[in-house]
Design a protein around this motif. Structure first.
Motif, PDB file in Angstrom:
ATOM      1  N   ALA A  41      49.489  55.880  55.278  1.00  0.00           N
ATOM      2  CA  ALA A  41      49.481  56.406  54.228  1.00  0.00           C
ATOM      3  C   ALA A  41      47.936  57.673  54.722  1.00  0.00           C
ATOM      4  N   GLY A  42      46.968  57.746  55.927  1.00  0.00           N
ATOM      5  CA  GLY A  42      46.890  59.282  56.939  1.00  0.00           C
ATOM      6  C   GLY A  42      46.183  58.690  57.403  1.00  0.00           C
ATOM      7  N   LEU A  43      45.145  59.902  57.930  1.00  0.00           N
ATOM      8  CA  LEU A  43      44.113  59.515  59.082  1.00  0.00           C
ATOM      9  C   LEU A  43      42.824  60.191  59.059  1.00  0.00           C
ATOM     10  N   TRP A  44      41.765  59.629  59.137  1.00  0.00           N
ATOM     11  CA  TRP A  44      40.379  59.685  59.666  1.00  0.00           C
ATOM     12  C   TRP A  44      39.942  60.124  60.165  1.00  0.00           C
ATOM     13  N   VAL A  45      38.880  61.561  60.427  1.00  0.00           N
ATOM     14  CA  VAL A  45      37.877  61.290  61.619  1.00  0.00           C
ATOM     15  C   VAL A  45      37.193  60.889  61.772  1.00  0.00           C
TER      16      VAL A  45
END
Length: 224
Positions: free
Chosen positions: A190-194
């Motif tokens: 669902a998503g990407l986080w840094v």
């Protein structure tokens, strides 16, 4: 009297329709199971097929278990059955993300393969995708130094400290218990986080990660 009879007939039709839907769902699930086993038998040796068969049994038998139990079952399943091996040795490539079927069939994988297999397994067991993140870290490994590594992070709640499922450890520990791991970025379907970025997640990680897009396509082709 007529109204009562009509209501009874409607209830009977509803129950019959519901039962039919359940039977169709069971039949579809069995068809998927048979297709996966047939694929495994075409590709892999007896041990590989047995791994995949036992995995399917795990998904079927533990779907109603508590989430902490699901984590333990899945972590142990892969850590005990899969031998860590480099992509170069398995695939003759510098970096290849295997599907869970490929990992179990060959009984080998690297850190990405362990993490992806555990991620897919927990999704199959009904764990919400928002609780799971594939996480790239820098790992401090004794005798080796610092190197790139992937683990699976499980967040019981959105703001809670994650639990870490790692092929380097048989124990599932909180992130603060793993000072040897320095997070870089994480992602799921669902998503990407840094790491360190408090802004909202980036949508559609498959557009940023070509290997993730590739393994998703191959999993879909396998029936996962």
């Amino acid at each position: 009297m007529k109204l009562s009879l009509l209501n009874n007939q409607l209830r009977t039709l509803y129950c019959t329709g519901l039962l039919l839907l359940i039977l169709l769902a069971v039949a579809a699930a069995r068809a998927d199971l048979n297709a996966l086993l047939k694929l495994a038998q075409q590709r892999y040796d007896t041990t590989g097929v047995e791994n995949i068969s036992q995995w399917l049994n795990l998904i079927d038998s533990q779907s109603s278990a508590q989430e902490n139990e699901k984590l333990l079952y899945v972590n142990d399943f892969f850590n005990q059955r899969i031998v860590f091996t480099t992509d170069q040795a398995i695939w003759q490539r510098s970096d290849y993300w295997a599907t869970p079927i490929e990992t179990m069939g060959r009984q080998q994988g690297d850190c990405e393969d362990f993490s992806i297999a555990k991620y897919v397994s927990l999704l199959k067991l009904g764990v919400d995708v928002d609780k799971l993140r594939l996480t790239y870290v820098k790992a401090k490994i004794s005798g080796v130094g610092t190197q790139a590594h992937m683990v699976l992070a499980y967040y019981p709640t959105p703001d809670s400290e994650p639990l870490i499922l790692d092929n380097l450890s048989t124990e599932i520990m909180r992130a603060t218990q793993r000072p040897d791991l320095i997070p870089i970025f994480s992602f799921n379907s669902a998503g990407l986080w840094v790491a360190g970025d408090k802004s909202n997640k980036t949508q559609k990680p498959e557009t940023r990660l070509s290997r993730w897009r590739d393994v998703l396509t191959r999993m879909q082709a396998e029936g996962l």
